[in-house]
Design an enzyme around this catalytic site. Sequence first.
Site, PDB file in Angstrom:
ATOM      1  CG  HIS A   1      -1.889   1.033   1.368  1.00 20.44           C
ATOM      2  ND1 HIS A   1      -2.104   1.743   2.524  1.00 20.44           N
ATOM      3  CD2 HIS A   1      -2.796   1.501   0.473  1.00 20.44           C
ATOM      4  CE1 HIS A   1      -3.104   2.597   2.342  1.00 20.44           C
ATOM      5  NE2 HIS A   1      -3.527   2.481   1.103  1.00 20.44           N
TER       6      HIS A   1
ATOM      7  CG  HIS B   1      -3.794   9.390   0.514  1.00 21.33           C
ATOM      8  ND1 HIS B   1      -4.580  10.132   1.371  1.00 21.33           N
ATOM      9  CD2 HIS B   1      -4.438   8.210   0.341  1.00 21.33           C
ATOM     10  CE1 HIS B   1      -5.651   9.429   1.707  1.00 21.33           C
ATOM     11  NE2 HIS B   1      -5.583   8.254   1.101  1.00 21.33           N
TER      12      HIS B   1
END
Length: 253
Positions: free
Chosen positions: A12, A54
Amino acid sequence: MTIWPYPRWIAHRGAGKLAPENTLAAFRLGARYGYRMFECDVKLSSDGVPFLMHDTLLARTTNSRRHLGTAASDIGGEHPWGLLAQLDAGSWHSRAFAGEPLPSLENIARYCLRNGHFLNIEIKPTPGVERPTGEVVAQHAQRLWRDASTPPLLSSFSVDALRGAQAAVPQLPRGLLLDTLRPDWLESALELGCVAVVCNHALWDPSTVTQTHNAGLRALSYTVNDEWAAQRLLALGTDGIITDRVDLFAPQT
Ligand code: G3P
Ligand code: MG
C-alpha cells in the site's frame, strides 16, 4: 473469470508506513521485503502531469508550508509539476528520508517496468476534476506501459474518474474501490467494465465474494494489516490483498 496476471500481495502506497508513502523510497523498501506489486495514489498537477500523492492538500506529506509560504494554496492540483517536484516529501516521515521528492507517474513507471514490478494506480482526483484525471492518467498509463506484457490496474472510488479512464483507454483494466456496499455496487462495477472490485476488507463475506466471482470479477481488499483479517480473506478465496505491513506478510503466500 479471465486470467489474473497480478500477484496476490500488494504493498500500500509503496511500503505502507515504513517509508514516506507514495515515494520511490517506499517502493524500494517494499521491493526489499519481496513485494512485486504496489498500490499508489495519483492525481494531476495544474499543468496535467500525473504525480503520486494521497491527500488533496500538500501539508501532511510535504514541506509545502515552508517552501510555498502559508499564503499560497496548499492544494497539490493547483500547482505546476515544476514546483511540486521541488518539494521535500520525505522529511515529515523521518530524517532518513529527508529530501525524498514527490515522484511523477512516469518516474514510478520506469522503476516498475525496469524491475518487473506490477502497479495498481489508484486514481485519486483533486475534487472537481474527477473525469479529466481519469482520462489523463489512463492516457499516460497506456503510453508508459505500451511495451509491457502486463498493464497497470487502474482503480478509483470515483465513478467519474473510472468513466474517464474507460472512455480514454477502454482496454486498460479497471477496479471499482468501495468503502461501503451501496445497493448497486456490482452493477456499477460491471457497467464501468471493471475486472475487479476492491473493497474495504470487512465487506467481503461468502455472499459478496461469490457474487463478484460469478460476475467474472476479482475480489481485492484494502488495507489489511492484521493476521486474522488476512487469514479470513484467504479462506474466503479472495484474489488480492493491499497491505501496509510489508514487514509482517511475506508476499509469496
Ligand atoms: O487503493 C486502496 C486504498 O489505497 C484506498 O484507500 O485512502 O489509502 O487511498 P486510501
Ligand atoms: Mg490508495
